[in-house]
Every structure is written in structure tokens, then in C-alpha cells.
Write a protein that holds these residues in place. Structure first.
Motif, PDB file in Angstrom:
ATOM      1  N   THR A 129       0.825  -1.208   0.000  1.00 38.94           N
ATOM      2  CA  THR A 129       0.000   0.000   0.000  1.00 38.94           C
ATOM      3  C   THR A 129       0.858   1.257   0.000  1.00 38.94           C
ATOM      4  O   THR A 129       0.571   2.227  -0.720  1.00 38.94           O
ATOM      5  CB  THR A 129      -0.934   0.009   1.215  1.00 38.94           C
ATOM      6  N   SER A 135       2.175   1.660  -3.464  1.00 39.91           N
ATOM      7  CA  SER A 135       1.162   1.937  -4.492  1.00 39.91           C
ATOM      8  C   SER A 135       0.824   3.415  -4.622  1.00 39.91           C
ATOM      9  O   SER A 135       0.271   3.829  -5.639  1.00 39.91           O
ATOM     10  CB  SER A 135      -0.115   1.142  -4.188  1.00 39.91           C
ATOM     11  N   GLU A 152       1.959   5.085  -7.945  1.00 42.78           N
ATOM     12  CA  GLU A 152       1.641   4.460  -9.233  1.00 42.78           C
ATOM     13  C   GLU A 152       1.427   5.457 -10.364  1.00 42.78           C
ATOM     14  O   GLU A 152       1.674   5.150 -11.529  1.00 42.78           O
ATOM     15  CB  GLU A 152       0.383   3.603  -9.112  1.00 42.78           C
ATOM     16  N   ARG A 197       4.317   0.799 -10.520  1.00 42.95           N
ATOM     17  CA  ARG A 197       3.125   0.020 -10.860  1.00 42.95           C
ATOM     18  C   ARG A 197       3.468  -1.458 -10.986  1.00 42.95           C
ATOM     19  O   ARG A 197       2.749  -2.322 -10.491  1.00 42.95           O
ATOM     20  CB  ARG A 197       2.500   0.528 -12.161  1.00 42.95           C
ATOM     21  N   THR A 228       4.009  -2.865  -7.573  1.00 45.62           N
ATOM     22  CA  THR A 228       2.747  -2.954  -6.828  1.00 45.62           C
ATOM     23  C   THR A 228       1.955  -4.182  -7.258  1.00 45.62           C
ATOM     24  O   THR A 228       1.443  -4.934  -6.416  1.00 45.62           O
ATOM     25  CB  THR A 228       1.904  -1.684  -7.043  1.00 45.62           C
ATOM     26  N   VAL A 229       1.853  -4.394  -8.560  1.00 44.51           N
ATOM     27  CA  VAL A 229       1.143  -5.574  -9.064  1.00 44.51           C
ATOM     28  C   VAL A 229       1.841  -6.852  -8.603  1.00 44.51           C
ATOM     29  O   VAL A 229       1.193  -7.823  -8.186  1.00 44.51           O
ATOM     30  CB  VAL A 229       1.039  -5.528 -10.603  1.00 44.51           C
ATOM     31  N   ILE A 250       0.894  -7.559  -5.084  1.00 44.69           N
ATOM     32  CA  ILE A 250      -0.450  -8.136  -4.983  1.00 44.69           C
ATOM     33  C   ILE A 250      -0.411  -9.623  -5.328  1.00 44.69           C
ATOM     34  O   ILE A 250      -0.996 -10.457  -4.641  1.00 44.69           O
ATOM     35  CB  ILE A 250      -1.428  -7.372  -5.896  1.00 44.69           C
ATOM     36  N   THR A 291      -5.013  -3.095  -9.876  1.00 40.78           N
ATOM     37  CA  THR A 291      -4.931  -1.850  -9.111  1.00 40.78           C
ATOM     38  C   THR A 291      -5.871  -0.792  -9.639  1.00 40.78           C
ATOM     39  O   THR A 291      -6.411  -0.928 -10.728  1.00 40.78           O
ATOM     40  CB  THR A 291      -3.505  -1.287  -9.136  1.00 40.78           C
TER      41      THR A 291
END
Length: 306
Positions: free
Chosen positions: A181, A184, A187, A259, A262-263, A266, A306
Motif C-alpha cells: 500500500t 502503491s 503508481e 506500478r 505494486t502488481v 499483490i 490496481t
């Protein structure tokens, strides 16, 4: 995030595709393992009605995604106009109503699966989701708020009565979520190197929590370590790439690198859940959870989580 589809004209509605896009439907696969990890730690296998607990988690996740886009509708008009709400394909009122209905459905599924024992966790979880999207997200407390949501989601699998037995899985998922988080937030405009370092640290911490502590047997320990290696390989590689990425002219880490990391973070939640379940003695459940990862990756190539 770059648009995957061309936004429709204002007022155009393409149900159900627009609703699936609004709630990031495929991304809910990354939360199913929360309840599995919590249940394994509590010694309460997901059988009978309790099989509905992961569905409750997914439904509450979808409610949070719909609420997120309602709350971010003004920001998304400038930053992510391709999303269903700013593009006009779903009205703000419909998105808010959808979030409320999905929250109610998630609570109903939790009640069906575990009665008052599950509701004692599902209600605070729902409140935490709404607090994050409507109050905490623009603040410095956002990573902590999202981490709390994820911890409660793990505890949902254990139930309120056996919540203490699932503290380690809840903490591991919360730690990883905190880092993802924090990362992110960069992003769109690029991220801070400090956030990249936080994300990398929490990835390693969550892996250590997944493998540390007592295990049911040597083979359960081995399976947990292997899953944790998949977790760190999936996540830390992209985070290290972001840490090494050349900053933009005004200083932040490139948004594209953020990005991607972040992906990856996840996606990394899936093998982390599997590692936690394996250490608790549920090899079959761990294998099922880990088996979701290829599908998650494939679906993410079509629609970003996202």
C-alpha cells in the motif's frame, strides 16, 4: 495505470462488463487464501458452510473496490479517466449503492458460514474497509488502515473465538499489505525510494513470519519455505527493480516501475498465504491456494488489479 480499454461516452452502460471492471473482479482471487491461512492456523478446516468464508472475503473485497472508485471519482477524472465512474459508464450513485450491497452480501455470507463467531470479525472488517476508502486513503495512515483490513480478513477464517491462534498469519499478511500500500501511492506520479525500501523490508518480514515459529512437521516446514521463496521471488524482484530504477527529472521513482512492483506485491500475497497454510499443517489447502497464482497472473495481463 494505462487504460486497457477505451472509455465509453458519458452515460453509456455496458453491464456486466463495467461492473466487473469496477470491482476488479479477478483480483479477488488474491484474497481467497486469507481465510484459508486463518482457518489452518486455528485448526478449523474450511468444510461445509465454512467454505463460504473465502466468498465472504471476496465479496467484501469487491465492495471495497467499488467504494474506492466512488471515493476517488474526482481524482480519477484527471488521473485515470478510463475507469467506469469517471468515464460515465457507471454513475457515482450506482457505484456507492453497489458498494453497500456488496458489503451487505459479504456480511450475509459470513453469517451463513460462521454465525455470530464470524460476524464478530466480519463487521469490524467491513467498517475498516469503509474507513479506509472514505477517510484514511488520502492520509499517511493509509498503509496502516489497509494492513488492518488484511489482518481482519485472515482472522475471519479463524473466527473470533480462535482469533489469537491466527495472530502470526494475520501479522504476516498485514506487514506485506502495509508495504504494498505504501508503494502503491506512487503508481501515477512516481514513488519515493523510502516507500520502495519499506515495501522490500515488509516483503522479507512477511516471508520470515510465514516460515518462522513452530511447524506441524518437517515436510510442512519445507513446503512453507518453498512457498515463501515463491513469495519473495514474485515480489522482491520487482521491488528491487523499482529501487534501482532511474528517478524522473523531479526526483521520484518512475511510475511504471512502481506500478509493476505494486502488481507483483499483490500477486505475492498468494504464495504468502500458501506458505502460512502449509506451516500450519494444511498442505492440500496450500497447494490449492498456490495453484491460483498462474490464473491471477494471466488475468492481470488482461485487467490490472490496481
Amino acid at each position: 495505470m494505462s487504460a486497457r480499454t477505451r472509455p465509453g461516452p458519458p452515460g453509456r452502460v455496458r453491464r456486466p462488463a463495467d461492473w466487473l471492471e469496477l470491482v476488479r473482479a479477478p483480483a479477488a482471487l488474491t484474497v481467497l487464501g486469507d481465510a484459508v491461512a486463518g482457518a489452518a492456523a486455528a485448526g478449523r478446516p474450511l468444510r461445509g458452510r465454512r467454505l463460504a468464508l473465502p466468498l465472504a472475503s471476496a465479496t467484501l473485497y469487491w465492495s471495497g473496490m467499488a467504494l474506492n472508485d466512488w471515493a476517488d471519482r474526482e481524482v480519477d477524472t484527471a488521473e485515470r479517466p478510463e475507469r467506469p465512474v469517471p468515464s460515465g459508464r457507471i454513475t457515482p450513485g450506482a457505484a456507492l449503492a453497489g458498494a453497500a450491497l456488496l458489503s451487505g452480501a459479504g456480511l450475509a455470507l459470513a453469517a451463513f458460514a460462521g454465525g455470530s463467531d464470524a460476524l464478530r470479525v466480519a463487521v469490524p472488517l467491513t467498517a475498516a474497509i469503509w474507513a479506509y476508502d472514505t477517510v484514511l486513503k488520502p492520509t499517511r495512515a493509509a498503509p496502516l488502515g489497509m494492513a488492518a483490513c488484511r489482518a481482519l480478513d485472515v482472522l475471519l477464517g479463524a473466527g473470533a473465538g480462535r482469533g489469537p491462534s491466527a495472530r502470526t498469519p494475520a501479522l504476516a499478511m498485514a506487514a506485506h499489505t502495509f508495504g504494498v500500500t505504501a508503494l502503491s501511492r506512487g503508481e501515477v506520479h512516481g514513488g519515493r525510494r523510502a516507500d520502495v525500501r519499506v515495501a522490500l523490508t515488509t516483503t522479507l518480514l512477511s516471508a520470515a513470519l510465514a516460515c518462522g515459529g513452530p511447524a506441524s512437521s518437517a515436510r510442512h516446514r519445507t513446503a512453507s519455505v518453498l512457498c515463501a521463496l515463491v513469495h519473495t521471488g514474485t515480489t522482491a524482484t520487482a521491488q528491487l527493480a523499482a529501487a534501482r530504477a532511474r528517478p524522473t527529472a523531479d526526483g521520484p521513482v518512475e511510475a511504471a516501475a512502481v506500478r509493476t512492483a505494486t502488481v507483483a506485491g499483490i500477486h505475492g500475497m498468494v504464495p504468502l498465504q500458501a506458505a502460512l497454510a502449509a506451516r500450519s499443517g494444511s498442505l492440500g489447502a496450500a497447494a490449492l491456494v498456490l495453484g491460483v497464482l498462474p490464473l491471477v497472473r494471466r488475468l492481470s495481463s488482461v485487467r490490472s488489479p490496481t
